[in-house]
Design an enzyme around this catalytic site. Sequence first.
Site, PDB file in Angstrom:
ATOM      1  N   GLU A 254      60.948  23.176  11.016  1.00 43.02           N
ATOM      2  CA  GLU A 254      60.231  22.018  10.489  1.00 43.02           C
ATOM      3  C   GLU A 254      58.750  22.377  10.338  1.00 43.02           C
ATOM      4  O   GLU A 254      58.180  23.032  11.216  1.00 43.02           O
ATOM      5  CB  GLU A 254      60.393  20.861  11.475  1.00 43.02           C
ATOM      6  CG  GLU A 254      59.493  19.671  11.244  1.00 43.02           C
ATOM      7  CD  GLU A 254      59.505  18.707  12.416  1.00 43.02           C
ATOM      8  OE1 GLU A 254      58.850  17.649  12.303  1.00 43.02           O
ATOM      9  OE2 GLU A 254      60.158  19.006  13.449  1.00 43.02           O
TER      10      GLU A 254
ATOM     11  N   ASP B 139      54.726  30.251  27.899  1.00 43.13           N
ATOM     12  CA  ASP B 139      53.565  30.923  27.295  1.00 43.13           C
ATOM     13  C   ASP B 139      52.555  29.846  26.893  1.00 43.13           C
ATOM     14  O   ASP B 139      52.121  29.765  25.744  1.00 43.13           O
ATOM     15  CB  ASP B 139      54.003  31.747  26.079  1.00 43.13           C
ATOM     16  CG  ASP B 139      52.920  32.719  25.610  1.00 43.13           C
ATOM     17  OD1 ASP B 139      51.901  32.856  26.317  1.00 43.13           O
ATOM     18  OD2 ASP B 139      53.096  33.331  24.534  1.00 43.13           O
TER      19      ASP B 139
END
Length: 295
Positions: A100, A203
Amino acid sequence: MRGIPEAIHQRVQTLLQQQVSSSIIIKDFSFIAGGCINNGGKLSTSEGRYFLKWNDASKFPGMFEAEAKGLKKLSATQSIYIPEVIGVSEAEGYQFLLLEFIDQSSRSANYWKDLGQQLATLHRTSSLFFGLDHSNYIGSLPQTNATNSSWVDFFIHQRLQVQLKLAMQSGLAEKSLLRNFDALYIKLPSLLPEEPPSLLHGDLWSGNVITSHNEAPCLIDPAVYFGHREMDLAMTQLFGGFNAEFLEAYHEEFPLLPEFHNRIDLYNLYPLLVHVNLFGSSYLAQVNSILKRFV
């Protein structure tokens, strides 16, 4: 189409026809700066826009398959906005991931508070073990996730030792660094608290937190696994960019353990070692400074 390898163009077209609409047509592609590992950008079609990124499948085998799994795992918690995975595939030596497209907007007034609360909700997703049922990547480096019932053991064997071995093989670290880490390992059980595993982004630096179309926080580029939730929180403090209201809101939703701030540097040994292996020995000064404090 200019910019996209023809093999990827054809495979993406087929994937979109299967997943979105049989009549969909790719109209345009424009590169977006920001990644140092992949090529990527905005794909415009007759049915809307998507984000496409690709790289050499032989250099980073399974990277996007693992990233897609991680994004879906995060999204399944319904805790924080995650880009929808449209598809992942390979074509003539390339691998690609189609997502998306997030049309970024300005942040809402409650952006940092919402991020803190939503991350706390994410971290309440737990597992029987630390780790994951598959390996993935952190940056361009493989990240092993062999499961373990002990957080300290997992942190040592699946995080610190893996990066240290790589640094030694590359000639970036000396044996004295290994000795200092061996001394640290002995102390870690008394320094790091045990807590049930939490689902982590893995992360979580500011570059992987963007703003969705509705001004809300959105997480990208994960390195997902089940770990101690303080790992995610510590990394938000490593390079800056997070408002103080973020941690305050997190604490209200999922209280921090006592003396969390004293453990931040210990957790950040992992991303710092990752940076040593990705970007060079200049990050060793921070690693040695932390070791000096605790060993």
